[in-house]
Write a protein that holds these residues in place. Structure first.
Motif, short mmCIF file in Angstrom:
data_model
loop_
_atom_site.label_atom_id
_atom_site.label_comp_id
_atom_site.label_asym_id
_atom_site.label_seq_id
_atom_site.Cartn_x
_atom_site.Cartn_y
_atom_site.Cartn_z
N PRO A 76 0.82 -1.22 0.00
CA PRO A 76 0.00 0.00 0.00
C PRO A 76 0.85 1.26 0.00
CG PRO A 76 -0.86 -1.57 1.57
CD PRO A 76 0.44 -2.12 1.10
N LEU A 90 1.95 2.08 -3.39
CA LEU A 90 0.87 2.66 -4.20
C LEU A 90 0.82 4.18 -4.07
CD1 LEU A 90 -2.17 0.24 -3.82
CD2 LEU A 90 -1.00 0.89 -5.91
N PHE A 91 1.11 4.65 -2.86
CA PHE A 91 1.11 6.09 -2.63
C PHE A 91 2.25 6.79 -3.37
CE2 PHE A 91 -1.44 4.96 1.10
CZ PHE A 91 -2.45 5.89 1.00
N PRO A 136 1.97 7.76 -7.93
CA PRO A 136 1.57 8.99 -8.65
C PRO A 136 2.69 10.03 -8.73
CG PRO A 136 -0.13 8.34 -7.10
CD PRO A 136 1.05 7.46 -6.83
N THR A 187 -5.87 -0.97 4.59
CA THR A 187 -5.79 -1.43 3.20
C THR A 187 -6.88 -0.77 2.36
OG1 THR A 187 -5.07 -3.53 4.10
CG2 THR A 187 -5.66 -3.50 1.76
N ALA A 230 -5.97 2.79 1.78
CA ALA A 230 -4.88 2.89 0.81
C ALA A 230 -5.40 2.72 -0.61
CB ALA A 230 -3.81 1.84 1.10
N LEU A 231 -6.28 1.69 -0.78
CA LEU A 231 -6.83 1.45 -2.10
C LEU A 231 -7.66 2.64 -2.58
CD1 LEU A 231 -7.82 -2.32 -1.80
CD2 LEU A 231 -6.12 -1.32 -3.34
N MET A 255 -7.31 5.77 -1.65
CA MET A 255 -6.43 6.90 -1.97
C MET A 255 -5.79 6.71 -3.34
SD MET A 255 -6.27 9.26 0.32
CE MET A 255 -4.68 10.02 0.21
N SER A 256 -5.30 5.46 -3.58
CA SER A 256 -4.66 5.19 -4.86
C SER A 256 -5.65 5.36 -5.99
CB SER A 256 -4.10 3.77 -4.89
OG SER A 256 -3.23 3.61 -3.81
N ALA A 291 -6.11 8.91 -6.60
CA ALA A 291 -4.97 9.51 -7.29
C ALA A 291 -4.99 9.15 -8.77
CB ALA A 291 -3.67 9.03 -6.65
N LEU A 292 -5.25 7.84 -9.02
CA LEU A 292 -5.25 7.41 -10.42
C LEU A 292 -6.41 8.03 -11.18
CD1 LEU A 292 -4.29 3.66 -9.91
CD2 LEU A 292 -2.90 5.47 -10.92
N CYS A 335 -5.48 11.34 -12.04
CA CYS A 335 -4.59 11.40 -13.19
C CYS A 335 -5.39 11.34 -14.49
CB CYS A 335 -3.60 10.22 -13.20
SG CYS A 335 -2.37 10.40 -11.92
#
Lengths: 293, 459
Positions: free
Chosen positions: A7, A10-11, A14, B7, B10-11, B13-14, B17-18, B21
Motif C-alpha cells: 500500500p 501505491l502512494f 503517482p 488497506t 490505501a486502495l 487513496m490510490s 490519485a489514479l 490522473c
C-alpha cells in the motif's frame, strides 16, 4: 500495515509518475539534445552534431563560458561564506535573545517571499546612474561629485553579488534556526553547570550538533549559486558590462533564448548539473560527520 | 480490523490519485464537448439570426501579437467582436504579446501541425521556415478564388517573402524610424533642429556643441538597443536600394558598408556623444534622458510617439509635448536625409490547413478582409504608415509630435526596410551583442560581422 509495504508503494506511484514525465524525461532529453543540432526553440533536432560532442568542445573553448564559470565559482564561495555565515551568526544571536525571536525571524525571512525579479528592479533603482538612491545619497552627503556607474567594469561584481547574498540570508537563517531548536536545552544547562562560557557552548555544543544542518545549507548554497538566474538577469541583462557579469545560469538562458542555440544551452545545463553534483558531493564528504554515513 | 481499514483506505487513496490522473482528459473532453456544443449552438443561433451568413458560420483559430498589454489589444477585441457579429463565425483567439518566445511558440505550432487558421506574424526571415514548408497560402493563390482579396493595399508595398519573393501576408500597419529631438535642450545650446538639408558633418558638429554645453547629445543604450543607429549609420554608407543587401562577408560591398557604419558608431562613442552609461544602461533608462531634458537626440520607431504623447491607457512621459519633435536623421554620401528606414514588418497569413478546409476557407478569408479594411488598418496604425492605397488620412486635431511624424513620413523621398530583418535571430543577436566590443575597440567591426555571418545556424 507496516509489514506490508504494498500500500505504501501505491502512494508513491503517482508522484513517481509525475516526476518521470515532468523531470526525468526532460532531463534525459536535455542530455540527448546537447548532442543534437537544433535551430531554435520549438524546432526538433536536425541530427547529431559533428562531432557529437561539439557543444562540449565549445564549452571548453568559449571565453564567455570561462567568465561565467569563474564568476559562478567566486559567487559560490561568497555565498557559502557570507550567506550561510551571516545566517548562522543571526540565528545564534536570535536563538540567544530572551524575547523578539519571532519578530526577527519574520524580518530576516521577508526578502525570500519577494519575487527575485521585483528585487532586481528594486536594486536597479537603488544603483541607477541618473537619480538612483545610492548616487543621490552619496551626492547629498558630499562623498561624490559625479554620479558613479555602479554597473561599470569597476563596480559590477559587488553590485551583482550584494543583492544575491542579501536575498537568501533569510532562507538559510530559517533552516539554521530550525536546527538550533532541535538541540536539547539539557546539554546547554549541563554545560553551564560545568562552567562553560557562551562561546564555549557554541563551539563545543551548537556547532557540532548543527553540522548536518550546515551541510544541508552548504549543498543548497552550492547548487543554488550554480543556477542563480532571475536577480542577476534583471540587473545585468546580456552579461553587461562588456560580457563580464555572466553566470552559468544567465549564460545558459542567453544562449537558449536570445541566441536560439538550444543545443549549446542544453550542454551548459548538463554542465551545471554535473558541477552541482560533484561540488556538493565533495563538500558533503569534507564536512559531513562520519557518523552520518 | 485496523489492517483491513488501512488497506481499504490505501486502495481508496490510490484509486483517487489514479482517477485524478485520468480525470483531466475525461473532464476536458467533456468540457471540450460542452464548449463545442455551446459554440455550435451559439454559432447556430448566430447563423439563424443572420440569414446572409447561414451557410458559412464556422469557428477559426487566430493567433496574433495583439495579446497581453499590447497597445492595440482593445482595438483588436472590438474588431474580432465586430467580425463575429457581422459574419456569425466564431474566433478562438490565441493571441499573445510579441517576443522571441512567442515567435518560437508559433514556429513550434507549425512544426507540430497545430498551427492556427489565421496568423498575424512577422514578414521577415522569421516567416521563412513555414513559407519554405508550404504551410501558408500566397496572396496570388487566394486571389485566384477571391479576386478582391487585399486589393485595397498597394501591391508595391506588400512585404515579399525572403524565400521566394512572393507575397503571403496582408500587411496591417507599418513603421518608420526617425530622429526624436528635445527642442528645449537644442535651444539652450543654440542649435537648430536638424531638417531635410542637414548633413551628417553638421549633425556631428551640433552634437559636439551640445556635449560641450554639458548635455548628452544622443540618448541610446548601446548595450540593449543599438539597432536604430545601426540602420542609419549603414544607410548613410549607401542608399535606399543598397540598404537591403545582407553581406556575404565583411569585405564585399555590403560588408564594407556595414563595417563603415559600425565605425561611425565607434567614432560617436569615442567622442562621448552617447550617455556615460550607454554600455550598462537599458533603453528605458537612456530614453528617460529625453524626458528629463538631459539628452538632445534619440532615434526610435513610430511606436515611440505614444511614449511622448501618452495613449488611452497611460499618460505621456513628457511635461510639454511641444518641446519635442521628430525629424529626418541627417544623411551622408548619396543618401538624402529624407530617405528613411521604415516599411511593413507584420501581416495576416492564412494557413494551408485553413485554406484546404472547405468549412474554414471562407471564414479565414473574410476574417483577414475584415481586419484589413481601410477603417480597421487606420485605426490600428494610428498615424503610422500603412500599405493602403488611400495613404495616411489627414489628421487635424492632433498634437505637434504626431503632425511632425506625419509630415516627415509624407515628405520622404525613399523608404528602406530595416536590414536587420534580413538576418535570422541568432546572427542578429551575435551582431548586436558585439556592438559594445566594436565601440570599445575590443573587436574590429569586420571581425564582428564575420563572426555573426559565420554563426552556425545563420542560414
Amino acid at each position: 500495515m507496516y509489514k506490508k509495504k504494498g500500500p505504501l508503494a501505491l502512494f508513491l506511484i503517482p508522484t513517481f509518475t509525475f516526476l518521470t514525465f515532468y523531470l526525468y524525461y526532460p532531463f534525459f532529453m536535455n542530455i540527448y539534445n546537447s548532442f543534437q543540432q537544433i535551430g531554435g526553440l520549438g524546432e526538433s533536432g536536425r541530427g547529431m552534431n559533428t562531432p557529437w560532442y561539439e557543444n562540449y568542445l565549445k564549452i571548453a573553448n568559449d571565453p564567455l563560458m570561462r567568465t561565467a564559470l569563474k564568476n559562478t565559482m567566486v559567487l559560490m564561495v561568497l555565498t557559502v561564506v557570507f550567506q550561510v555565515g551571516i545566517a548562522l551568526l543571526l540565528a545564534l544571536l536570535v536563538d540567544n535573545i530572551p524575547f523578539g525571536g519571532k519578530f526577527f525571524r519574520t524580518v530576516y525571512f521577508f526578502p525570500i517571499v519577494i519575487s527575485a525579479t521585483a528585487l532586481g528592479l528594486l536594486f536597479n533603482l537603488i544603483f541607477l546612474y541618473n537619480g538612483g538612491m545610492l548616487n543621490q545619497l552619496l551626492m547629498n552627503l558630499g562623498l561624490i561629485k559625479e554620479n558613479i556607474d555602479w554597473k561599470d567594469p569597476n563596480h559590477y561584481f559587488l553590485t551583482m553579488v550584494l543583492p544575491i547574498i542579501w536575498q537568501y540570508v533569510g532562507f538559510y537563517f530559517v533552516i539554521i534556526v530550525t536546527g538550533l531548536n532541535n538541540i536539547s536545552e539539557d546539554l546547554y544547562e549541563a554545560a553551564e553547570i560545568d562552567g562553560a562560557t557562551g562561546l564555549q557552548r557554541v563551539r563545543y555544543i551548537t556547532l557540532p550538533l548543527l553540522r548536518p544542518t550546515l551541510c544541508t545549507c552548504l549543498v543548497l548554497a552550492i547548487t543554488g549559486s550554480l543556477k542563480v538566474f532571475d536577480l542577476p538577469w534583471t540587473m545585468f541583462v546580456g552579461g553587461m558590462p562588456l560580457d563580464k557579469s555572466w553566470l552559468t545560469g544567465t549564460y545558459m538562458y542567453y544562449q537558449t533564448m536570445n541566441m536560439a542555440d538550444v543545443d549549446y544551452g542544453s550542454a551548459i545545463a548538463v554542465l551545471i548539473v554535473v558541477l552541482g553534483v560533484i561540488i556538493s558531493r565533495v563538500a558533503n564528504f569534507l564536512f559531513q560527520d562520519k557518523e552520518d554515513y | 480490523m485496523k489492517k483491513s481499514l488501512a488497506t481499504i483506505l490505501a486502495l481508496c487513496m490510490s484509486a483517487t490519485a489514479l482517477t485524478a490522473c485520468g480525470a483531466p482528459s475525461a473532464a476536458s473532453s467533456s468540457t471540450a464537448e460542452s464548449t463545442s456544443q455551446a459554440a455550435s449552438s451559439s454559432t447556430d443561433a448566430a447563423a439563424s439570426t443572420d440569414s446572409t451568413t447561414a451557410a458559412a458560420a464556422t469557428e477559426i483559430r487566430v493567433v496574433t501579437s495583439y495579446g497581453g498589454d499590447d497597445g492595440n489589444r482593445a482595438n483588436y477585441e472590438d474588431a474580432v467582436k465586430g467580425f463575429e457579429d457581422a459574419t456569425g463565425n466564431t474566433v478562438v483567439d490565441e493571441s499573445a504579446t510579441s517576443n522571441e518566445q512567442w515567435k518560437a511558440q508559433v514556429k513550434a505550432d507549425f512544426q507540430t501541425g497545430s498551427e492556427p487558421d489565421v496568423l498575424f506574424f512577422f514578414t521577415g526571415t522569421d516567416a521563412n521556415e513555414f513559407i519554405k514548408n508550404g504551410k501558408v497560402v500566397s496572396i496570388d493563390t487566394i486571389r485566384a478564388e477571391y479576386p478582391e482579396y487585399a486589393t485595397n493595399m498597394l501591391d508595391s508595398a506588400m512585404p515579399l517573402s525572403f524565400v521566394d519573393a512572393k507575397a503571403y501576408a496582408v500587411p496591417s500597419s507599418g513603421y518608420w524610424e526617425g530622429l526624436f529631438v528635445n527642442k528645449k535642450v537644442l535651444a539652450d545650446c543654440g542649435v537648430e533642429v536638424p531638417d531635410a538639408n542637414t548633413t551628417w558633418d553638421e549633425f556631428m558638429a551640433d552634437c559636439q556643441t551640445i556635449k560641450d554645453k554639458g548635455y548628452t547629445p544622443v540618448a541610446c543604450s548601446l548595450a540593449e538597443v543599438p539597432h536604430y543607429w545601426f540602420e542609419y549609420t549603414i544607410l548613410n554608407q549607401g542608399d535606399v536600394a543598397k540598404h537591403a543587401e545582407v553581406p556575404a562577408s565583411s569585405t564585399d560591398a555590403a560588408g564594407t558598408r556595414w563595417a563603415a557604419g559600425f565605425d561611425t558608431m565607434k567614432e560617436m562613442y569615442d567622442k562621448g556623444f552617447f550617455p556615460t552609461n550607454t554600455l550598462t544602461a537599458g533603453d528605458a533608462d537612456t530614453f528617460q534622458m529625453m524626458a528629463d531634458d538631459q539628452a538632445a537626440f534619440a532615434i526610435d520607431g513610430s511606436w515611440k510617439v505614444g511614449w511622448f504623447t501618452g495613449t488611452d491607457d497611460a499618460e505621456g512621459n513628457v511635461a510639454n509635448i511641444d518641446d519635442y519633435t521628430v525629424t529626418y536623421v541627417p544623411g551622408a554620401g548619396s543618401r538624402k536625409a529624407t530617405d528613411i528606414v521604415g516599411g511593413i514588418s507584420m501581416g495576416y497569413y492564412i494557413t494551408e490547413n485553413a485554406w484546404n478546409d472547405p468549412a474554414k476557407r471562407d471564414a479565414a478569408v473574410k476574417f483577414v478582409e475584415y481586419m484589413t479594411t481601410d477603417e480597421q488598418v487606420n485605426k490600428f496604425a494610428a498615424g503610422a504608415p500603412t500599405a493602403l492605397k488611400s495613404g495616411i488620412p489627414e489628421v487635424s486635431d492632433t498634437d505637434s509630435l504626431h503632425k511632425a511624424a506625419i509630415e516627415m513620413f509624407n515628405n520622404k523621398t525613399g523608404l528602406a526596410g530595416a536590414v536587420q530583418d534580413g538576418l535570422n535571430q541568432t546572427a542578429r543577436s551575435v551582431l548586436f551583442a558585439s556592438v559594445k566590443d566594436i565601440v570599445t575597440g575590443t573587436t574590429p567591426a569586420a571581425t564582428a560581422i564575420e563572426t555573426a555571418l559565420a554563426t552556425p545556424l545563420a542560414e
